[in-house]
Enzyme design. Sequence first.
Site, PDB file in Angstrom:
ATOM      1  CE  LYS A  20      -4.584   3.739   7.223  1.00 34.51           C
ATOM      2  NZ  LYS A  20      -3.430   2.959   6.562  1.00 34.51           N
ATOM      3  CE  LYS A  82      -6.113   2.628   1.991  1.00 31.94           C
ATOM      4  NZ  LYS A  82      -6.253   1.188   1.934  1.00 31.94           N
ATOM      5  CD  GLU A 173       6.899   0.251   0.237  1.00 23.74           C
ATOM      6  OE1 GLU A 173       6.773  -0.397   1.274  1.00 23.74           O
ATOM      7  OE2 GLU A 173       8.209   0.387  -0.167  1.00 23.74           O
TER       8      GLU A 173
END
Length: 225
Positions: A20, A82, A173
């Site tokens: 994360k 990220k 996604e």
Amino acid sequence: MDNTDIKHIDRIALTRHTCKAYDPTRKVAPEKIEQLKTLLRFAPSSVNSQPWHFFIAHTDAAKARVAKGTPDGTPFAANGGKVKNASHVVVLCARTRLEDAHLAALLAQEDKDGRFPTPEGKEMQNKGRSFYVGLHQNQLQDVPEWASKQVYLALGTLLLGAATLDIDATPIEGFDAALLDAELGLAEQGLKSVVLVALGYRSEDDFNAKLPKSRLPAAAVITEL
């Protein structure tokens, strides 16, 4: 954990997690990236169609381009960090059409690699693959969707390989595919982005690494016939 112990490969599944938060100062060694490239190239696909292309971003400038698919003020913004802080980001793309030139290149490579002991074997492979490609291209008209399913086979291969090499990873996604496709000029290349994978090493802010894994019991998801 000894990740080389293939007798206990399930330990990788029990210990890997979706990262994360990444430490931007830690980079994946080039030799490990080369191994992951090999896993992507040799991932399985229906009739060996290989209907994909993989873009790998590792410089700040390249990752910033990928991060344009996670703009501020959108539901995708949470993934921007990220993308920017990971060591590498892979954009896994599917072909929107399987052109004759691509099929010819596949057949030529298989021939070069010694896949056909006889001319009849080569012709059989060509006819078989052409039949299924034609089925999806002309009758079902679902080549992008069919190709995307093959891309997810490569995704699974990549995630397991990264964990085996002690590399943290995040499948993503949650990005604006239209924005990213435009940034990378994918439509002009007959491609569309399907999923991203951030690769690198967790930071202290990665809360998920501190939590126990949780899955439904085997009896709830597996039935032996």
